[in-house]
Write a protein that holds these residues in place. Structure first.
Motif, PDB file in Angstrom:
ATOM      1  N   GLY A 168       0.769  -1.168   0.073  1.00 18.19           N
ATOM      2  CA  GLY A 168       0.081  -0.027  -0.036  1.00 18.19           C
ATOM      3  C   GLY A 168       0.766   1.245  -0.136  1.00 18.19           C
ATOM      4  O   GLY A 168       2.202   1.089  -0.485  1.00 18.19           O
ATOM      5  N   LYS A 169       0.419   2.194   0.470  1.00 20.53           N
ATOM      6  CA  LYS A 169       0.941   3.655   0.742  1.00 20.53           C
ATOM      7  C   LYS A 169       2.156   3.538   1.696  1.00 20.53           C
ATOM      8  O   LYS A 169       1.931   2.882   2.894  1.00 20.53           O
ATOM      9  CB  LYS A 169       0.242   4.675   0.653  1.00 20.53           C
ATOM     10  CG  LYS A 169      -0.873   4.709  -0.468  1.00 20.53           C
ATOM     11  CD  LYS A 169      -1.756   6.241  -0.113  1.00 20.53           C
ATOM     12  CE  LYS A 169      -2.832   6.417  -1.202  1.00 20.53           C
ATOM     13  NZ  LYS A 169      -3.538   7.615  -1.249  1.00 20.53           N
ATOM     14  N   GLY A 170       3.357   4.149   1.791  1.00 22.83           N
ATOM     15  CA  GLY A 170       4.350   4.084   2.386  1.00 22.83           C
ATOM     16  C   GLY A 170       4.789   2.761   2.789  1.00 22.83           C
ATOM     17  O   GLY A 170       5.116   1.919   2.029  1.00 22.83           O
ATOM     18  N   ASP A 171       4.783   2.225   4.358  1.00 22.92           N
ATOM     19  CA  ASP A 171       5.318   1.051   4.579  1.00 22.92           C
ATOM     20  C   ASP A 171       3.889   0.199   4.990  1.00 22.92           C
ATOM     21  O   ASP A 171       4.355  -0.803   5.363  1.00 22.92           O
ATOM     22  CB  ASP A 171       6.010   1.125   6.238  1.00 22.92           C
ATOM     23  CG  ASP A 171       7.202   1.991   5.745  1.00 22.92           C
ATOM     24  OD1 ASP A 171       7.996   1.862   4.708  1.00 22.92           O
ATOM     25  OD2 ASP A 171       7.513   2.786   6.714  1.00 22.92           O
ATOM     26  N   THR A 172       2.739   0.694   4.513  1.00 22.02           N
ATOM     27  CA  THR A 172       1.500  -0.368   4.421  1.00 22.02           C
ATOM     28  C   THR A 172       1.617  -1.422   3.700  1.00 22.02           C
ATOM     29  O   THR A 172       1.971  -1.384   2.523  1.00 22.02           O
ATOM     30  CB  THR A 172       0.308   0.552   4.178  1.00 22.02           C
ATOM     31  OG1 THR A 172       0.174   1.733   4.971  1.00 22.02           O
ATOM     32  CG2 THR A 172      -0.960  -0.273   4.490  1.00 22.02           C
ATOM     33  N   TRP A 173       1.347  -2.632   4.276  1.00 23.31           N
ATOM     34  CA  TRP A 173       1.186  -3.978   3.279  1.00 23.31           C
ATOM     35  C   TRP A 173       0.194  -4.571   3.720  1.00 23.31           C
ATOM     36  O   TRP A 173      -0.409  -4.424   4.843  1.00 23.31           O
ATOM     37  CB  TRP A 173       2.623  -4.363   3.494  1.00 23.31           C
ATOM     38  CG  TRP A 173       3.058  -5.461   4.568  1.00 23.31           C
ATOM     39  CD1 TRP A 173       3.638  -4.572   5.550  1.00 23.31           C
ATOM     40  CD2 TRP A 173       2.941  -6.684   4.983  1.00 23.31           C
ATOM     41  NE1 TRP A 173       3.846  -5.714   6.737  1.00 23.31           N
ATOM     42  CE2 TRP A 173       3.518  -6.765   6.132  1.00 23.31           C
ATOM     43  CE3 TRP A 173       2.501  -7.822   4.249  1.00 23.31           C
ATOM     44  CZ2 TRP A 173       3.514  -8.227   6.750  1.00 23.31           C
ATOM     45  CZ3 TRP A 173       2.678  -9.049   4.962  1.00 23.31           C
ATOM     46  CH2 TRP A 173       3.082  -9.154   5.972  1.00 23.31           C
ATOM     47  N   TYR A 174      -0.183  -5.491   2.867  1.00 24.05           N
ATOM     48  CA  TYR A 174      -1.438  -6.352   3.102  1.00 24.05           C
ATOM     49  C   TYR A 174      -1.295  -7.967   2.786  1.00 24.05           C
ATOM     50  O   TYR A 174      -0.226  -8.235   1.916  1.00 24.05           O
ATOM     51  CB  TYR A 174      -2.628  -5.912   2.152  1.00 24.05           C
ATOM     52  CG  TYR A 174      -2.886  -4.596   2.347  1.00 24.05           C
ATOM     53  CD1 TYR A 174      -3.771  -4.018   3.175  1.00 24.05           C
ATOM     54  CD2 TYR A 174      -2.264  -3.766   1.283  1.00 24.05           C
ATOM     55  CE1 TYR A 174      -4.118  -2.670   3.391  1.00 24.05           C
ATOM     56  CE2 TYR A 174      -2.775  -2.186   1.398  1.00 24.05           C
ATOM     57  CZ  TYR A 174      -3.661  -1.779   2.354  1.00 24.05           C
ATOM     58  OH  TYR A 174      -3.857  -0.326   2.638  1.00 24.05           O
ATOM     59  N   LEU A 175      -1.920  -8.641   3.695  1.00 25.43           N
ATOM     60  CA  LEU A 175      -1.991 -10.001   3.305  1.00 25.43           C
ATOM     61  C   LEU A 175      -3.103 -10.200   2.255  1.00 25.43           C
ATOM     62  O   LEU A 175      -4.388  -9.839   2.772  1.00 25.43           O
ATOM     63  CB  LEU A 175      -2.198 -10.826   4.596  1.00 25.43           C
ATOM     64  CG  LEU A 175      -2.029 -12.481   4.633  1.00 25.43           C
ATOM     65  CD1 LEU A 175      -0.603 -12.965   4.115  1.00 25.43           C
ATOM     66  CD2 LEU A 175      -2.713 -13.281   5.849  1.00 25.43           C
ATOM     67  N   THR A 176      -3.081 -10.892   1.176  1.00 29.82           N
ATOM     68  CA  THR A 176      -3.906 -10.758   0.061  1.00 29.82           C
ATOM     69  C   THR A 176      -4.373 -12.311  -0.327  1.00 29.82           C
ATOM     70  O   THR A 176      -3.294 -13.062  -0.499  1.00 29.82           O
ATOM     71  CB  THR A 176      -3.724  -9.864  -0.938  1.00 29.82           C
ATOM     72  OG1 THR A 176      -3.164  -8.704  -0.562  1.00 29.82           O
ATOM     73  CG2 THR A 176      -4.746  -9.709  -1.911  1.00 29.82           C
ATOM     74  N   ARG A 177      -5.427 -12.453  -0.581  1.00 30.77           N
ATOM     75  CA  ARG A 177      -5.792 -13.669  -1.475  1.00 30.77           C
ATOM     76  C   ARG A 177      -7.086 -13.353  -2.352  1.00 30.77           C
ATOM     77  O   ARG A 177      -7.973 -12.440  -1.922  1.00 30.77           O
ATOM     78  CB  ARG A 177      -6.541 -14.752  -0.545  1.00 30.77           C
ATOM     79  CG  ARG A 177      -6.363 -16.408  -0.771  1.00 30.77           C
ATOM     80  CD  ARG A 177      -4.870 -16.879  -0.802  1.00 30.77           C
ATOM     81  NE  ARG A 177      -4.957 -18.228  -1.266  1.00 30.77           N
ATOM     82  CZ  ARG A 177      -4.640 -19.297  -0.316  1.00 30.77           C
ATOM     83  NH1 ARG A 177      -4.677 -19.207   0.976  1.00 30.77           N
ATOM     84  NH2 ARG A 177      -4.822 -20.429  -0.798  1.00 30.77           N
ATOM     85  N   LEU A 178      -6.920 -14.073  -3.664  1.00 33.17           N
ATOM     86  CA  LEU A 178      -8.116 -13.642  -4.499  1.00 33.17           C
ATOM     87  C   LEU A 178      -9.085 -14.940  -4.423  1.00 33.17           C
ATOM     88  O   LEU A 178      -8.611 -16.307  -4.408  1.00 33.17           O
ATOM     89  CB  LEU A 178      -7.392 -13.849  -5.970  1.00 33.17           C
ATOM     90  CG  LEU A 178      -6.432 -12.531  -6.193  1.00 33.17           C
ATOM     91  CD1 LEU A 178      -5.599 -12.619  -7.296  1.00 33.17           C
ATOM     92  CD2 LEU A 178      -7.376 -11.214  -6.327  1.00 33.17           C
ATOM     93  N   PHE A 179     -10.135 -14.636  -4.584  1.00 28.50           N
ATOM     94  CA  PHE A 179     -11.569 -15.401  -4.914  1.00 28.50           C
ATOM     95  C   PHE A 179     -11.901 -15.535  -6.035  1.00 28.50           C
ATOM     96  O   PHE A 179     -12.135 -14.326  -6.670  1.00 28.50           O
ATOM     97  CB  PHE A 179     -12.571 -15.032  -3.580  1.00 28.50           C
ATOM     98  CG  PHE A 179     -13.694 -15.908  -4.048  1.00 28.50           C
ATOM     99  CD1 PHE A 179     -13.996 -17.196  -3.481  1.00 28.50           C
ATOM    100  CD2 PHE A 179     -14.708 -15.192  -4.286  1.00 28.50           C
ATOM    101  CE1 PHE A 179     -14.982 -17.767  -3.594  1.00 28.50           C
ATOM    102  CE2 PHE A 179     -15.971 -15.917  -4.835  1.00 28.50           C
ATOM    103  CZ  PHE A 179     -16.272 -17.293  -4.074  1.00 28.50           C
ATOM    104  N   VAL A 180     -12.198 -16.639  -6.678  1.00 29.08           N
ATOM    105  CA  VAL A 180     -12.658 -16.719  -7.750  1.00 29.08           C
ATOM    106  C   VAL A 180     -14.124 -17.549  -7.686  1.00 29.08           C
ATOM    107  O   VAL A 180     -14.187 -18.487  -7.029  1.00 29.08           O
ATOM    108  CB  VAL A 180     -11.848 -17.487  -8.861  1.00 29.08           C
ATOM    109  CG1 VAL A 180     -10.730 -16.720  -9.075  1.00 29.08           C
ATOM    110  CG2 VAL A 180     -11.458 -18.692  -8.453  1.00 29.08           C
ATOM    111  N   THR A 181     -15.172 -17.169  -8.600  1.00 23.74           N
ATOM    112  CA  THR A 181     -16.298 -17.861  -8.452  1.00 23.74           C
ATOM    113  C   THR A 181     -16.199 -18.965  -9.720  1.00 23.74           C
ATOM    114  O   THR A 181     -16.929 -20.053  -9.605  1.00 23.74           O
ATOM    115  CB  THR A 181     -17.674 -16.755  -8.728  1.00 23.74           C
ATOM    116  OG1 THR A 181     -17.590 -15.617  -7.898  1.00 23.74           O
ATOM    117  CG2 THR A 181     -18.961 -17.265  -8.964  1.00 23.74           C
ATOM    118  N   CYS A 182     -15.952 -18.562 -10.758  1.00 24.32           N
ATOM    119  CA  CYS A 182     -15.780 -19.513 -11.965  1.00 24.32           C
ATOM    120  C   CYS A 182     -14.374 -19.636 -12.589  1.00 24.32           C
ATOM    121  O   CYS A 182     -13.838 -20.712 -12.658  1.00 24.32           O
ATOM    122  CB  CYS A 182     -16.637 -19.107 -13.172  1.00 24.32           C
ATOM    123  SG  CYS A 182     -16.844 -19.961 -14.733  1.00 24.32           S
TER     124      CYS A 182
END
Length: 246
Positions: A168-182
Motif C-alpha cells: 500500500g502507501k508508505g510502509d503499509t502492506w497487506y496479506l491478500t488472497r484472490l477469490f474466484v467464482t468461476c
C-alpha cells in the motif's frame, strides 16, 4: 500447408488445454476445480477434431492426385479460404503460450486493481470459532468476521492466515488472497492490513499469525480493510491452488 491450418490450430488448442488440465494442475491458476472434467473433455474433443480434419485433408489430396481426380473446384475453394486461414493462425499464439510458458496465477497487480469497496452485507452474529490458538482462517472468513460480526468472535483470539503480499502507501502492506467464482476473469480480492512486521517482497507467499486490531464501525467503509497485529510472518510455498474458497 494452408489446408492443414485448421487442423494444426485445433490440435494446438486441444494440446494446450490437456497440458494444463490432464498432465498437470496448472488449470487451478485459471478456473475452479469443478471445471476440471469439462477442460479435459474439451481438450480431448479439440484434439480429436484436429486429427479428423488432418485425416480429411490428406484423403482429399490423395483423391486429387489420382487419375481423373478433380482439381479446379478444390483449388478455387482453397483460394477462397486462404485469407480466413491466415487470420485463424492468430489463435495459435495463446495456445502456444499456454503450451510453452503458462501464465502465472493472478497476483498483486490484479489485487491492486480491485477497488476497496464493500457494501454492507448485514451485521449479525457468526458461529463460534474452534477452541485453541492459533485459529486457522481464510482471508474471506477473517474479513467477514472483522467487518460484520456483532458478537466480536475474533476478540482475544490468535489468528493464522496464508496469502501473498501486496503493498500500500508508505510502509503499509497487506496479506491478500484472490477469490474466484468461476475463473480468473472474475477474481476479487480479500486483503488484511498487517501491522508490526516488516513487509516481504510483493507476491511473496507468507503465513501470518497475530491478533485482530478492531477499527471503524461494524459494516462501515472505515472497517475495511481489517487489520491484524502480527506476532510472526513466515514465508511459505505457493499453494497448489492459489485461489481462496468460500
Amino acid at each position: 500447408m494452408r489446408r492443414y491450418g485448421p487442423a494444426v490450430i485445433l490440435l494446438l488448442c486441444g494440446a494446450a488445454i490437456l497440458r494444463i488440465a490432464l498432465f498437470s494442475n496448472l488449470y487451478l491458476r485459471y478456473v475452479q476445480p469443478a471445471l476440471h472434467p469439462y477442460l479435459i473433455t474439451s481438450g480431448a474433443l479439440l484434439s480429436f477434431l484436429g486429427l479428423l480434419r488432418a485425416a480429411q485433408v490428406t484423403l482429399d489430396r490423395r483423391r486429387r492426385n489420382e487419375p481423373g481426380g478433380g482439381h479446379s473446384h478444390d483449388e478455387e475453394q482453397g483460394r477462397a479460404h486462404a485469407h480466413g486461414s491466415r487470420a485463424a493462425w492468430l489463435l495459435a499464439v495463446p495456445a502456444l503460450l499456454l503450451l510453452l510458458s503458462p501464465p502465472p496465477a493472478l497476483g498483486s497487480y490484479s489485487a491492486d486493481r480491485e477497488e476497496a469497496q464493500r457494501t454492507a452485507q448485514g451485521v449479525g452474529t457468526f458461529p463460534a470459532l474452534p477452541h485453541g490458538n492459533p485459529v486457522d482462517l481464510t482471508l474471506g472468513a477473517f474479513t467477514s468476521r472483522a467487518i460484520y460480526d456483532s458478537g466480536r468472535s475474533l476478540k482475544g483470539r490468535t489468528i493464522r492466515m496464508t496469502g501473498f503480499v501486496t503493498r500500500g502507501k508508505g510502509d503499509t502492506w497487506y496479506l491478500t488472497r484472490l477469490f474466484v467464482t468461476c475463473c480468473a476473469a472474475d477474481a476479487t480480492a480479500y486483503k488484511t492490513e498487517i501491522r508490526g512486521a516488516q513487509a516481504p517482497a510483493p507476491d511473496t507467499w507468507v503465513s501470518v499469525t497475530g491478533v485482530w486490531h478492531p477499527k471503524g464501525s461494524l459494516g462501515s467503509a472505515q472497517a475495511w480493510p481489517p487489520v491484524l497485529d502480527a506476532d510472526s510472518v513466515k514465508r511459505v510455498k505457493e499453494p497448489q491452488d492459489p485461489y481462496e474458497k468460500r
